[in-house]
Structures are given as structure tokens and as C-alpha cells.
Design an enzyme around this catalytic site. Sequence first.
Site, mmCIF file in Angstrom:
data_model
loop_
_atom_site.group_PDB
_atom_site.id
_atom_site.type_symbol
_atom_site.label_atom_id
_atom_site.label_comp_id
_atom_site.label_asym_id
_atom_site.label_seq_id
_atom_site.Cartn_x
_atom_site.Cartn_y
_atom_site.Cartn_z
ATOM 1 N N GLY A 137 125.304 -12.215 76.331
ATOM 2 C CA GLY A 137 124.213 -12.870 77.051
ATOM 3 C C GLY A 137 124.767 -13.823 78.093
ATOM 4 C CB THR A 193 129.471 -21.617 72.564
ATOM 5 O OG1 THR A 193 128.336 -21.658 73.433
ATOM 6 C CG2 THR A 193 129.043 -21.230 71.170
ATOM 7 C CG ASP A 222 133.243 -9.900 76.217
ATOM 8 O OD1 ASP A 222 132.818 -10.012 77.388
ATOM 9 O OD2 ASP A 222 133.062 -10.762 75.344
ATOM 10 C CE1 TYR A 260 120.243 -17.274 77.606
ATOM 11 C CE2 TYR A 260 118.759 -18.946 76.730
ATOM 12 C CZ TYR A 260 119.869 -18.135 76.585
ATOM 13 O OH TYR A 260 120.607 -18.189 75.424
ATOM 14 C CB ALA A 303 110.686 -23.188 93.729
#
Length: 496
Positions: A339, A437, A287, A402, A347
Site C-alpha cells: 500500500g 513504520t 515487492d 487513501y 483541491a
Amino acid sequence: MSKGQQVRKTIQHISNFKKSASSADVYQNVVNHPWAQPLVKALNLPVPLPLKRQQQASEEFLRGKALFGSASTGNKEASPVANAILTTLSHGSAKLFYLKENDSQQDLLSASKTHPLRILTDASQKLSALIYDATSVANPEELTAVYDFYHNNIRRLGDHSRIVVVGLTPSSCKEAAQASAMYALEGFIRSTAKEIGGKAATANLIQLETGAEHLLESPLRYLLSQRAAFITGQAVTLSKVSGSNEKINWRQPLMDKTALVTGASRGIGKAIAETLARDGAKVILLDIEPCKEDLESLARRLGGHAVIADVSDKKGLNKLIKDVQKGSETIDILVNNAGITRDKTLARMDIKRWQSVLDINLSAVQRITEALVDKKVLKVNGRVICISSINGIAGCFGQTNYSTSKAGVIGYVEAMDKVLARRKITINAIAPGFIETQMTQAIPFLSREIGRRINSLSQGGQPEDVAEAVAMFANPASAGLRANTLRVCGQNLVGA
Ligand code: NAD
């Protein structure tokens, strides 16, 4: 108590729940609380049944009473698929039954001589699973056998029960009529899953390539177990591969394996690390710097090794790999989990938001996987599991970056499967839906409530649900699971 008092009491409980557990499913907690029962009844509110999850590694994968059926009636011998299913089932602790409808059911009669299979006589028995071998269905007319089996028995299913249908992959059928019938099973399972979701029960399909029945045990055990509590309405493909009859210790299937998990300090990554360690793996946890303390304490607790690195740092790639190798020269399992989200409508999205998400969620997955394979750090027979998202399948307002990255992950898995197959490495994707989470905690309250409710089980998943799916793909017995994208989403309405 008057309705007004009931409402006030319930609101008080809701605020207490909100204070005590900001990421918890407040609605589910409240409607399942004894205090709220009169109001729930009066207003006829839906009550999502909390899922039962695996508590310990040693728990049996199937208990209670399971009913098995097969479309291959009339054959003298049980088919190799039926035998493979029954062999797996005999490793669980459920009592196994079949229905003796007529004397032509010779295959099950013969199977009952080698497997502990009894005739179900008591129509009132509650069942924990309905398992059906549909591989011999040859055309759409013969789907009536599937209808009969489930139509006659679905009411017997208890809470938290399982439906598993085993069919063939449409691509391995020689005739179009059979391919169509096999594809039709997907529609059958998806609708059945919606009908039994209120019981916290699940329905899934395993599609076998012809000759892959010796690889059935891993996905079958998993889909029948509490580990797959949040998987429903899904089809898992099992490919034919040779020479993978490794003897498995099902209590600790990852003994002597080493796993690298990216983004492991919290959330889904942390649950993956804990679950793989539970299953016997040595874990290397990676991490970024701000998570150092949490990462190191988790690594200490799991007896693993911590690596501080940014997966998107191209220049740091060699150092990242060297640091991984300080934990272990080679690894068996790679979990690309790290992630981020940087939401804005297209826009309003600046290039930084676009680029950072694409870099971390997609380019880094490709770079790290290929570097580990090229340098032979990832061993032959290895496992790669990449965390995608249902938003990569369905798209999402405000998440072009994403969704693009997560769709790219699915494409990468499909394309890399052929490359990695040469080294007998499998690669699969997991597409989580709404999982409780920090990432989903950041969603505004109302959208969050809707997000966790719009699936067949009417609740959000837990990080462990994703972790259990990772563990299933990581299992040495999962050599036939290739290039799957498994949705861990309770059959979220998004995109399917
Ligand atoms: P999270 O934000 O709680 O955890 C993500 C982890 O990745 C963190 O520990 C973070 O520090 C680490 N990370 C971020 N950037 C990194 C980098 N550049 N290098 C190394 N590590 C980095 O998120 P989560 O909910 O646990 O999500 C884990 C994965 O699951 C992500 O890929 C996410 O997109 C995916 N996912 C989550 C959900 C959900 O509902 N939570 C749904 C679908 C997919």
C-alpha cells in the site's frame, strides 16, 4: 534536584532517545525512564504502560488466574458455549475460577466436574482475565448479570489483563429484545476498554452465530493472549461453518501452508512474513524492484522465495502469478498488504496521486485475489487477508485517495466473502491504526505524537500487532472468521 534541572535532564534524555531511535515512541520511553520519574510525578503526566507482546511461538496464551462467569445460571448443565469456552481455557496454563454466588449456579458446578474450575474465595486475588458467557442473556434487563460480574471483579484485574465477553450476533437472535441486548454488549465492551486501557489491559467481544461455538478456540485464544496486545474495544464475528474440526498444532499452526505476502520487504509486510514463517508457513515475498535487496535477504533468512513485481501492473499480472508459482504451485494464504499514501487535500490532488493510490491499494487487491482464485492457485480452504486502515473507516484530512481505497477494501472483503465461501476460502480485513513504520515516520513530529497517543492504550502499535492478527485469520482453525474488519488500533479515537 530543582525543577529546572529536572526539565533540562529530561530534555537531554528526549534528544538522546530521538537520536537513538527516530521511529521510537520518545514520550513513552522518557516517561517510563527512572530519570524522568520525579518530573512525571511533579507534573502528573500520563504514563502509558508499555504493552507486553508475545516473545516466542511456544508461549502460553493465558497465564495467572482467570475468572469465568456465565449468564446461564439455573441450568442443570453448562451450555455448549460455556463448555467450548472452558475447553479452550483448559488448554492454557491459567488457573480457572468461578464465583459461587448461590446454589442456583448449577451449570458451573456441573462444568467444574469436567473442567479444572474452582470456586474463587480470596477476594484479593489479582486476575489475568475476566471471561463471560453472555449468550443466554435474553433481553436488556438480563444485562444486569453482565454488569454484576464485571462491576464486582474489574478492580481485581492486573496489568496487561484481558476481558473477553462472548455473545451472539444480533442477526442470529430471534427476538428483537435479545438482538438489542447482544448489540448493547458492543457499547459495554467499548467503554470498558477505555476504562482499563491505562493498565495496558484490553476488552473485546466475540459475537457467535448460533451453532458456531465449536469454532471459538481460535479467536478466544488470540484475544486472551499477548498477541492481541493492541486489540481493544473490538467485536469479532464468528460464523457457523461445517466440517472444520481440523486438528491444530497450536505451536506451529501454519505448518505445511504456503503464504504470499505483498509489500513484504519492510514495515508491516515484513513482520507478517516473519510471523507466518514463525508459525510454520513457507513464505513467498513480493515487492517492487527498488526493494529487491531487502526482499531477497529476508526471503533467504526465512527460507522463502522472493518475487519482484508491481502489484498495480495489469499487463504483468500473468508473469506475477508465474513467478509466484516458481516458489510454490499453489498457495494457502494470500495477504494483500502492499500500500502507499500520496497525501494532498482534494483541491490540490492531481489525478496521478489519486490514481496511483486507488490502483495499488484497491484495484490490485481485487485483480490479484481474483486471478489467484480463478487459476486455482489459491487452494480450497484458503485464507485471504487484506490490509485496510482506520482511515478507511473514519476518513482523514488530506487522504481522500487513501481513505477511499481503504474503505473500498472493506467493501471488497464483505462482497467477496459470499463468492469465496463456495470454495471454503475465508476473506477478512484488518484496519490498522497508528503503527510504527516508515509510513508513519514520515508524519511531522507533532502530528505523529498526537497520532500515536489518541487511543485507549496511549501508544502506537508495532508491525507485529498487525502480523499477529493476520496469523490468527490465517489459522486453519479460523474457518468461522469471515468478512470481519478487525481494527488493530488500541481503540483509536478515530471513527469509533
Ligand atoms: P510501508 O511503506 O513501510 O510498506 C509498504 C510496502 O509496500 C513497501 O515494501 C513497498 O515497497 C510495497 N509496495 C508499495 N507499492 C507497491 C507496489 N506497487 N507493488 C508491490 N509492492 C508495493 O508501509 P506499512 O506501514 O508497512 O504499510 C503496510 C500496509 O498497512 C499498507 O497497506 C498500509 O496502507 C497499511 N496501513 C499502515 C498503517 C501504519 O500506521 N503504518 C496504518 C494503516 C494501514
